[in-house]
Write a protein that holds these residues in place. Structure first.
Motif, PDB file in Angstrom:
ATOM      1  N   GLY A 170     -10.265   4.614  -2.569  1.00  0.00           N
ATOM      2  CA  GLY A 170      -9.201   5.494  -2.079  1.00  0.00           C
ATOM      3  C   GLY A 170      -8.088   4.718  -1.408  1.00  0.00           C
ATOM      4  O   GLY A 170      -6.893   4.962  -1.642  1.00  0.00           O
ATOM      5  N   LEU A 171      -8.447   3.756  -0.559  1.00  0.00           N
ATOM      6  CA  LEU A 171      -7.437   2.937   0.111  1.00  0.00           C
ATOM      7  C   LEU A 171      -6.685   2.068  -0.884  1.00  0.00           C
ATOM      8  O   LEU A 171      -5.463   1.888  -0.766  1.00  0.00           O
ATOM      9  N   ALA A 172      -7.397   1.532  -1.883  1.00  0.00           N
ATOM     10  CA  ALA A 172      -6.735   0.731  -2.913  1.00  0.00           C
ATOM     11  C   ALA A 172      -5.736   1.587  -3.688  1.00  0.00           C
ATOM     12  O   ALA A 172      -4.618   1.149  -3.981  1.00  0.00           O
ATOM     13  N   GLY A 173      -6.123   2.816  -4.006  1.00  0.00           N
ATOM     14  CA  GLY A 173      -5.211   3.725  -4.710  1.00  0.00           C
ATOM     15  C   GLY A 173      -3.974   4.029  -3.895  1.00  0.00           C
ATOM     16  O   GLY A 173      -2.849   4.081  -4.421  1.00  0.00           O
ATOM     17  N   LEU A 174      -4.139   4.243  -2.595  1.00  0.00           N
ATOM     18  CA  LEU A 174      -2.983   4.481  -1.719  1.00  0.00           C
ATOM     19  C   LEU A 174      -2.078   3.256  -1.666  1.00  0.00           C
ATOM     20  O   LEU A 174      -0.846   3.375  -1.661  1.00  0.00           O
ATOM     21  N   GLY A 175      -2.692   2.067  -1.647  1.00  0.00           N
ATOM     22  CA  GLY A 175      -1.899   0.839  -1.640  1.00  0.00           C
ATOM     23  C   GLY A 175      -1.089   0.675  -2.907  1.00  0.00           C
ATOM     24  O   GLY A 175       0.093   0.306  -2.862  1.00  0.00           O
ATOM     25  N   VAL A 176      -1.701   0.954  -4.054  1.00  0.00           N
ATOM     26  CA  VAL A 176      -0.990   0.858  -5.341  1.00  0.00           C
ATOM     27  C   VAL A 176       0.162   1.879  -5.373  1.00  0.00           C
ATOM     28  O   VAL A 176       1.270   1.547  -5.783  1.00  0.00           O
ATOM     29  N   ALA A 177      -0.088   3.092  -4.932  1.00  0.00           N
ATOM     30  CA  ALA A 177       0.949   4.125  -4.929  1.00  0.00           C
ATOM     31  C   ALA A 177       2.110   3.724  -4.016  1.00  0.00           C
ATOM     32  O   ALA A 177       3.286   3.894  -4.369  1.00  0.00           O
ATOM     33  N   ALA A 178       1.811   3.185  -2.852  1.00  0.00           N
ATOM     34  CA  ALA A 178       2.863   2.756  -1.919  1.00  0.00           C
ATOM     35  C   ALA A 178       3.668   1.604  -2.498  1.00  0.00           C
ATOM     36  O   ALA A 178       4.897   1.561  -2.359  1.00  0.00           O
ATOM     37  N   ARG A 179       2.995   0.675  -3.161  1.00  0.00           N
ATOM     38  CA  ARG A 179       3.697  -0.475  -3.752  1.00  0.00           C
ATOM     39  C   ARG A 179       4.621  -0.015  -4.889  1.00  0.00           C
ATOM     40  O   ARG A 179       5.762  -0.478  -4.984  1.00  0.00           O
ATOM     41  N   ARG A 180       4.148   0.897  -5.713  1.00  0.00           N
ATOM     42  CA  ARG A 180       4.987   1.414  -6.805  1.00  0.00           C
ATOM     43  C   ARG A 180       6.199   2.162  -6.242  1.00  0.00           C
ATOM     44  O   ARG A 180       7.283   2.060  -6.771  1.00  0.00           O
ATOM     45  N   ARG A 181       5.952   2.911  -5.192  1.00  0.00           N
ATOM     46  CA  ARG A 181       7.046   3.692  -4.578  1.00  0.00           C
ATOM     47  C   ARG A 181       8.106   2.750  -4.008  1.00  0.00           C
ATOM     48  O   ARG A 181       9.293   3.022  -4.082  1.00  0.00           O
ATOM     49  N   ARG A 182       7.671   1.644  -3.414  1.00  0.00           N
ATOM     50  CA  ARG A 182       8.581   0.679  -2.821  1.00  0.00           C
ATOM     51  C   ARG A 182       9.387  -0.044  -3.900  1.00  0.00           C
ATOM     52  O   ARG A 182      10.547  -0.384  -3.688  1.00  0.00           O
ATOM     53  N   ASN A 183       8.800  -0.281  -5.073  1.00  0.00           N
ATOM     54  CA  ASN A 183       9.467  -0.989  -6.163  1.00  0.00           C
ATOM     55  C   ASN A 183      10.442  -0.109  -6.928  1.00  0.00           C
ATOM     56  O   ASN A 183      11.212  -0.607  -7.737  1.00  0.00           O
ATOM     57  N   VAL A 184      10.424   1.195  -6.718  1.00  0.00           N
ATOM     58  CA  VAL A 184      11.303   2.092  -7.484  1.00  0.00           C
ATOM     59  C   VAL A 184      12.657   2.183  -6.887  1.00  0.00           C
ATOM     60  O   VAL A 184      13.066   1.962  -5.885  1.00  0.00           O
TER      61      VAL A 184
END
Length: 184
Positions: A170-184
């Motif tokens: 769950g934490l890894a998924g949140l990290g991936v989502a946050a990283r993608r959001r930051r790169n957009v």
């Protein structure tokens, strides 16, 4: 056209009913013997884990069986550094024996986890013994045993490894989502 939807619906209901019926295999007081003596009463078996997920329902059952008591977990066989359980209470077959490091007597309880099921057993006025023999109600291998008492002695419950794995994913998924959001 309506028949096309009716057949899957009937199949789904039948599957759910069969799954629920499987989870309702009744325990028997002779499933677990303490010093060769059957339990006074049993509760279950139910789908799920005994502790910590169903702590409240097992606690309430023990307290309803012994009015005026306050129940808690004394020890759990798969806790790191456990000092109550001896050999044989973790990851064994559907029948077997296990021991406690010291004899117990009087009023106490034991819950057992087998496969994806749990059940609880109560002894009142039990004679002093440190030996248990068991046959799991659903024929699954014993995962662990939890010792309960009515003295309110509580221990810290260590989460099972699968709980940590789910937290990590769950934490890894949140990290991936946050990283993608930051790169957009």
């Amino acid at each position: 056209m309506k028949m096309r939807f009716l057949i899957p619906a009937v199949f789904a209901v039948a599957t759910l009913t069969a799954a629920k019926a499987e989870a309702q295999v009744a325990c028997d007081t002779s499933n677990v013997l303490h010093g060769g003596v059957a339990a006074t009463a049993c509760y279950g078996s139910f789908s799920g884990n005994d502790v910590p997920q169903n702590f409240d329902s097992i606690k309430a059952w023990f307290e309803s069986m012994v009015p005026g008591s306050v129940w808690g977990v004394k020890s759990k066989s798969d806790n790191v550094g456990d000092t109550f359980f001896g050999a044989g209470a973790n990851g064994v077959g559907s029948t077997g024996n296990f021991t406690l490091n010291n004899p117990i007597a009087g009023t106490f309880g034991l819950s057992i986890k087998e496969g994806s099921y749990y059940s609880a057993y109560l002894w009142t006025g039990a004679v002093s013994s440190n030996s248990f023999s068991f046959t799991t109600p659903n024929g699954k291998g014993l995962s662990h045993a939890t010792l309960w008492d009515d003295e309110g002695d509580f221990v810290i419950i260590v989460p099972e490894p699968s709980s940590f794995a789910m937290l990590f994913l769950g934490l890894a998924g949140l990290g991936v989502a946050a990283r993608r959001r930051r790169n957009v």
